[in-house]
Design a protein around this motif. Structure first.
Motif, mmCIF file in Angstrom:
data_model
loop_
_atom_site.group_PDB
_atom_site.id
_atom_site.type_symbol
_atom_site.label_atom_id
_atom_site.label_comp_id
_atom_site.label_asym_id
_atom_site.label_seq_id
_atom_site.Cartn_x
_atom_site.Cartn_y
_atom_site.Cartn_z
ATOM 1 N N VAL A 23 0.899 -1.454 -0.073
ATOM 2 C CA VAL A 23 0.356 0.070 -0.061
ATOM 3 C C VAL A 23 0.793 0.985 -0.094
ATOM 4 O O VAL A 23 0.856 2.350 -0.972
ATOM 5 C CB VAL A 23 -1.281 -0.184 1.224
ATOM 6 N N ALA A 24 1.717 1.151 0.414
ATOM 7 C CA ALA A 24 2.975 2.769 0.969
ATOM 8 C C ALA A 24 3.166 2.592 -0.494
ATOM 9 O O ALA A 24 3.384 3.925 -1.127
ATOM 10 C CB ALA A 24 3.482 2.768 1.708
ATOM 11 N N ALA A 25 3.919 1.613 -1.282
ATOM 12 C CA ALA A 25 4.201 2.096 -2.349
ATOM 13 C C ALA A 25 3.355 2.139 -3.822
ATOM 14 O O ALA A 25 3.459 3.274 -4.491
ATOM 15 C CB ALA A 25 4.883 1.025 -3.327
ATOM 16 N N ASN A 26 1.911 1.643 -3.630
ATOM 17 C CA ASN A 26 1.222 2.297 -4.135
ATOM 18 C C ASN A 26 1.113 3.532 -4.411
ATOM 19 O O ASN A 26 0.686 4.233 -5.473
ATOM 20 C CB ASN A 26 -0.293 1.717 -3.837
ATOM 21 N N ALA A 27 0.968 4.521 -3.030
ATOM 22 C CA ALA A 27 0.490 5.712 -2.662
ATOM 23 C C ALA A 27 1.866 5.999 -3.013
ATOM 24 O O ALA A 27 1.275 7.245 -4.203
ATOM 25 C CB ALA A 27 0.892 5.732 -0.774
ATOM 26 N N LEU A 28 3.291 5.886 -3.479
ATOM 27 C CA LEU A 28 3.906 6.771 -3.826
ATOM 28 C C LEU A 28 4.691 6.799 -5.194
ATOM 29 O O LEU A 28 4.712 7.569 -5.698
ATOM 30 C CB LEU A 28 5.429 6.309 -3.495
ATOM 31 N N ASN A 29 4.006 5.329 -5.190
ATOM 32 C CA ASN A 29 3.463 5.524 -7.222
ATOM 33 C C ASN A 29 2.331 6.044 -7.687
ATOM 34 O O ASN A 29 2.234 7.320 -9.053
ATOM 35 C CB ASN A 29 3.478 4.210 -7.710
#
Length: 433
Positions: free
Chosen positions: A88-94
């Protein structure tokens, strides 16, 4: 009619398609719809801003360089923290990076360093997302139906890639690349929301002690102790680098000069996606006993798109080549996932996946960055033929290794059930098994 006499309801989904598997599949469909169009949009955003082949290569390299730098850390983090939190954190950054990229493109001519910075942020997110996602997927299925589950997952993912490439290419041609990048940002937000509901309670809690270096060392032991694993990763380190350069840098240029621009190139990528869907359907039925022998033989056609672009062939021929390549590479993809699921202990899946990803993309930034200079030095056609030849050479080399040819399908994960030190397929299990 009593409840005992009532006809039994048919299950809505197969027994192997549990909650996590369904959420992972749905979120992968969403992100692939956006990301495959965004790949086309990013290349044409650079070209519309006045860039050339070298600039397209630099932007592509800016995305892959963080993968090399952060993948191993991402794998260790994903085996230590709840994997869905990492995803989820990676998706937010993307989402944030693609949204900012879209705003820059829609507002006017973005500068090269701005595009490189934002794609680098996206690559950083992918470095943490990839190992967590692969570990989560591999742990979401079990039993003899694992290969079918992976085939269905990849079929759904590739179907979305097909639609994303076709629609994205058309949107770039009609609306411009900025709107496609904005759609990708929204897709990351939706996918992140879905992944927030994943359940990690089945994953054993990591014992206290050790640190990041210890985690990386354990992952390396698991990786280096399996010859078939590191041989295939070396093979794809070269293959991914040259094919990435051919399709991300030379492909849009050939499309612009000979095929009619973004629309036809998007169609060619969509046909490739159609081939991967067909390959996934095939792998739902076909279960080759020698997993990696069948899979590696199917890597040879990966050389065909670069050769087709080198000629260049007419659009109809290019589409046929892309379809065949899609079918065969999907045979490898399902076979590879099945081998990892079968051989690697669950608690080390993300770290092994990180070493897999790391090796597979290690020289991709260099290949992307050198694609432009190679075109200026040797010419585009010789550079594309060189890409095709390298794929054939490294694939033939991998097939010369007995551990690759002899890895066989089993119904249980021997890495967890076999006593330590027991030979498996002619190899000794690593200390982590």
């Amino acid at each position: 009619m009593t409840s005992a006499d009532a006809p039994a309801e048919r299950p809505r989904r197969p027994s192997w398609a549990g909650r996590n598997y369904s959420l992972l599949t749905a979120s992968a469909v969403v992100t692939n719809l956006g990301s495959n169009g965004a790949l086309i949009a990013a290349a044409f955003a650079v070209l519309e801003a006045g860039g050339d082949a070298g600039d397209v290569g630099l932007v592509a390299a800016a995305r892959t360089l963080p993968l090399v730098l952060f993948l191993l850390i991402g794998g260790a983090v994903a085996d230590r923290l709840p994997r869905h939190h990492v995803m989820v954190a990676a998706n937010a950054l993307n989402c944030v990076s693609q949204g900012a990229f879209a705003v820059l493109v829609l507002a006017g001519e973005p500068l090269l360093w701005q595009m490189m910075l934002l794609t680098a942020l996206g690559g950083t997110g992918q470095a943490f997302f990839g190992p967590a996602s692969e570990g989560m997927l591999l742990s979401s299925v079990d039993g003899e139906q694992a290969a079918r589950a992976f085939a269905v997952f990849r079929m759904a993912m590739q179907s979305a890639a097909l639609g994303g490439a076709a629609v994205g290419g058309a949107m770039v041609a009609v609306l411009g690349p900025g709107w496609v990048l904005a759609v990708d940002a929204v897709a990351f937000a939706v996918a992140g929301a879905l992944r927030a509901f994943l359940d990690v309670s089945h994953i054993p809690v990591r014992k206290p002690g050790g640190g990041m270096l210890a985690d990386l060392r354990e992952g390396w032991q698991e990786f280096a102790g399996r010859t078939w694993l590191w041989v295939i990763v070396i093979q794809f380190a070269v293959a991914n680098a040259v094919i990435g350069a051919a399709q991300s840098v030379y492909g849009p240029l050939v499309a612009r000069d000979h095929l009619g621009g973004a629309g036809p190139w998007g169609l060619a990528l969509a046909v490739f996606g159609a081939g991967t869907v067909a390959g996934a359907v095939l792998m739902m039925r076909w279960k080759p006993r020698r997993l990696l022998l069948a899979g590696t033989l199917c890597v040879f056609p990966l050389a065909l798109p670069a050769a087709a672009l080198a000629v260049p062939v007419p659009m109809a021929t290019l589409c046929a080549v892309m379809f065949v390549t899609g079918v065969t590479i999907e045979v490898f993809g399902v076979s590879w996932m099945t081998a990892l699921h079968q051989e690697i202990p669950e608690e080390k899946l993300s770290r092994v996946a990180a070493y897999d990803w790391f090796g597979s993309v290690a020289i991709l930034p260099l290949a992307m960055a050198l694609a432009g200079p190679a075109e200026h030095t040797f010419g585009r056609t010789p550079a594309l033929w060189g890409c095709a030849v390298l794929v054939v050479v490294v694939t033939a080399g991998a097939l010369c290794v007995p551990a690759v040819r002899n890895l066989t399908r089993r119904t249980k994960k021997v890495a967890q059930d076999t006593p330590q030190g027991t030979p498996v397929n002619g190899e000794l299990e690593s200390s982590g098994g």
